[in-house]
Scaffold this motif. Structure first.
Motif, PDB file in Angstrom:
ATOM      1  N   UNK A 164       0.820  -1.232   0.000  1.00 49.33           N
ATOM      2  CA  UNK A 164       0.000   0.000   0.000  1.00 49.33           C
ATOM      3  C   UNK A 164       0.845   1.269   0.000  1.00 49.33           C
ATOM      4  N   UNK A 165       1.992   1.235   0.705  1.00 46.53           N
ATOM      5  CA  UNK A 165       2.860   2.407   0.759  1.00 46.53           C
ATOM      6  C   UNK A 165       3.405   2.759  -0.627  1.00 46.53           C
ATOM      7  N   UNK A 166       3.766   1.747  -1.395  1.00 51.77           N
ATOM      8  CA  UNK A 166       4.282   1.979  -2.734  1.00 51.77           C
ATOM      9  C   UNK A 166       3.221   2.527  -3.673  1.00 51.77           C
ATOM     10  N   UNK A 167       2.007   1.987  -3.540  1.00 55.91           N
ATOM     11  CA  UNK A 167       0.902   2.473  -4.373  1.00 55.91           C
ATOM     12  C   UNK A 167       0.624   3.942  -4.081  1.00 55.91           C
ATOM     13  N   UNK A 168       0.608   4.302  -2.805  1.00 54.33           N
ATOM     14  CA  UNK A 168       0.358   5.694  -2.423  1.00 54.33           C
ATOM     15  C   UNK A 168       1.444   6.614  -2.965  1.00 54.33           C
ATOM     16  N   UNK A 169       2.696   6.172  -2.915  1.00 51.58           N
ATOM     17  CA  UNK A 169       3.809   6.974  -3.423  1.00 51.58           C
ATOM     18  C   UNK A 169       3.685   7.176  -4.928  1.00 51.58           C
ATOM     19  N   UNK A 170       3.382   6.094  -5.647  1.00 50.98           N
ATOM     20  CA  UNK A 170       3.218   6.187  -7.097  1.00 50.98           C
ATOM     21  C   UNK A 170       2.091   7.146  -7.458  1.00 50.98           C
ATOM     22  N   UNK A 171       0.953   7.015  -6.786  1.00 49.43           N
ATOM     23  CA  UNK A 171      -0.195   7.862  -7.109  1.00 49.43           C
ATOM     24  C   UNK A 171       0.068   9.323  -6.776  1.00 49.43           C
ATOM     25  N   UNK A 172       0.861   9.567  -5.721  1.00 48.85           N
ATOM     26  CA  UNK A 172       1.178  10.943  -5.347  1.00 48.85           C
ATOM     27  C   UNK A 172       2.128  11.595  -6.349  1.00 48.85           C
ATOM     28  N   UNK A 173       3.118  10.823  -6.822  1.00 47.63           N
ATOM     29  CA  UNK A 173       4.152  11.387  -7.694  1.00 47.63           C
ATOM     30  C   UNK A 173       3.784  11.297  -9.180  1.00 47.63           C
ATOM     31  N   UNK A 174       3.052  10.249  -9.541  1.00 47.38           N
ATOM     32  CA  UNK A 174       2.704  10.037 -10.958  1.00 47.38           C
ATOM     33  C   UNK A 174       1.229   9.640 -11.077  1.00 47.38           C
ATOM     34  N   UNK A 175       0.329  10.562 -10.838  1.00 51.23           N
ATOM     35  CA  UNK A 175      -1.104  10.236 -10.864  1.00 51.23           C
ATOM     36  C   UNK A 175      -1.632   9.863 -12.244  1.00 51.23           C
ATOM     37  N   UNK A 176      -0.808  10.018 -13.272  1.00 52.09           N
ATOM     38  CA  UNK A 176      -1.217   9.689 -14.636  1.00 52.09           C
ATOM     39  C   UNK A 176      -0.758   8.308 -15.079  1.00 52.09           C
ATOM     40  N   UNK A 177      -0.099   7.564 -14.193  1.00 47.95           N
ATOM     41  CA  UNK A 177       0.453   6.252 -14.550  1.00 47.95           C
ATOM     42  C   UNK A 177      -0.368   5.148 -13.888  1.00 47.95           C
ATOM     43  N   UNK A 178      -1.028   4.328 -14.693  1.00 47.05           N
ATOM     44  CA  UNK A 178      -1.811   3.219 -14.160  1.00 47.05           C
ATOM     45  C   UNK A 178      -0.900   2.082 -13.715  1.00 47.05           C
ATOM     46  N   UNK A 179      -1.333   1.373 -12.682  1.00 46.66           N
ATOM     47  CA  UNK A 179      -0.567   0.273 -12.107  1.00 46.66           C
ATOM     48  C   UNK A 179      -1.312  -1.039 -12.306  1.00 46.66           C
ATOM     49  N   UNK A 180      -0.584  -2.069 -12.737  1.00 45.73           N
ATOM     50  CA  UNK A 180      -1.126  -3.418 -12.906  1.00 45.73           C
ATOM     51  C   UNK A 180      -0.355  -4.360 -11.982  1.00 45.73           C
ATOM     52  N   UNK A 181      -1.077  -5.044 -11.097  1.00 45.39           N
ATOM     53  CA  UNK A 181      -0.428  -5.924 -10.119  1.00 45.39           C
ATOM     54  C   UNK A 181      -1.168  -7.252 -10.029  1.00 45.39           C
ATOM     55  N   UNK A 182      -0.424  -8.287  -9.597  1.00 46.69           N
ATOM     56  CA  UNK A 182      -1.048  -9.589  -9.358  1.00 46.69           C
ATOM     57  C   UNK A 182      -1.509  -9.705  -7.910  1.00 46.69           C
ATOM     58  N   UNK A 183      -0.894  -8.920  -6.994  1.00 50.54           N
ATOM     59  CA  UNK A 183      -1.280  -8.979  -5.589  1.00 50.54           C
ATOM     60  C   UNK A 183      -0.925  -7.677  -4.887  1.00 50.54           C
ATOM     61  N   UNK A 184      -1.774  -7.276  -3.949  1.00 51.88           N
ATOM     62  CA  UNK A 184      -1.490  -6.151  -3.070  1.00 51.88           C
ATOM     63  C   UNK A 184      -1.356  -6.718  -1.662  1.00 51.88           C
ATOM     64  N   UNK A 185      -0.147  -6.625  -1.103  1.00 52.56           N
ATOM     65  CA  UNK A 185       0.130  -7.227   0.198  1.00 52.56           C
ATOM     66  C   UNK A 185      -0.161  -6.275   1.353  1.00 52.56           C
TER      67      UNK A 185
END
Length: 209
Positions: A164-185
């Motif tokens: 979750x911490x990584x997702x929050x960082x990505x969304x804060x810094x690059x809100x235009x980049x979609x993320x595709x994951x197999x699992x959120x731990x």
């Protein structure tokens, strides 16, 4: 805000369970990471643009769709991202491949940038950035910053497991980049590793410590 796409296909989840297992050796780890990446590529490319063409079958003319005019590049973040490239290229063999080198300082956990080699026309391409683990998000955020500095605008990030911490960082810094994951731990531990995660993806991929 960037979208998070969790791909929960049974085959992906089955292979991910084996990848997580500490008893899975480097050979099997590499093979499974490539297979999961290939399976994930179906969803990652689902909304890529297509154009209609006519194809002569042995029976008649068929109206079909092609992605031939869609320029694609695969960008692994070194070193663990290399393990995902083969699976993507099996489905998109004409894609160009760039490389971004980022490592995480073990003390500060901050990303250090050391290498970037990209296709000359990166600004015109659909970019698929590969990094198995999105922990703090520092490496991915820095790598995507590299790309944007060179004119890239169409970027999506593909990870095996995210915290979750990584997702929050990505969304804060690059809100235009979609993320595709197999699992959120669950979370990160005090050393910046994903819990339960799978350990260090690079070490398990290449048999190092």
């Amino acid at each position: 805000m960037a979208k998070v796409h969790q791909i929960d296909h049974p085959l992906i989840q089955h292979k991910l369970a084996i990848i997580r297992d500490q008893n899975t050796g480097a050979k099997e780890f590499r093979e499974l990471l490539e297979e999961v990446s290939m399976l994930m590529a179906y969803e990652v490319t689902r909304d890529f643009p297509v154009e209609e063409i006519e194809v002569e079958t042995p029976v008649a003319t068929a109206r079909c769709h092609t992605t031939n005019n869609t320029k694609i590049a695969v960008i692994p973040i070194l070193r663990a991202g290399l393990g995902m490239v083969g699976g993507i290229l099996k489905l998109i063999p004409t894609a160009k491949v760039g490389h971004i080198g980022v490592y995480r300082d073990p003390e500060s956990l901050q990303p250090i940038e050391y290498y970037c080699k990209l296709p000359a026309d990166v600004s015109e391409r659909e970019l698929i950035v590969l990094d198995p683990m999105l922990a703090t998000g520092g490496s991915a955020v820095a790598g995507i910053h590299f790309l944007k500095q060179r004119g890239a605008t169409k970027i999506r990030l593909v990870c095996l497991i995210a915290a979750p911490e990584g997702i929050q960082n990505l969304q804060a810094k690059h809100p235009d980049v979609d993320l595709y994951v197999a699992a959120i731990d669950e979370r990160l531990n005090s050393h910046g590793y994903i819990v339960p995660g799978l350990g260090d993806a690079g070490d398990r991929l290449f048999g190092t410590k």
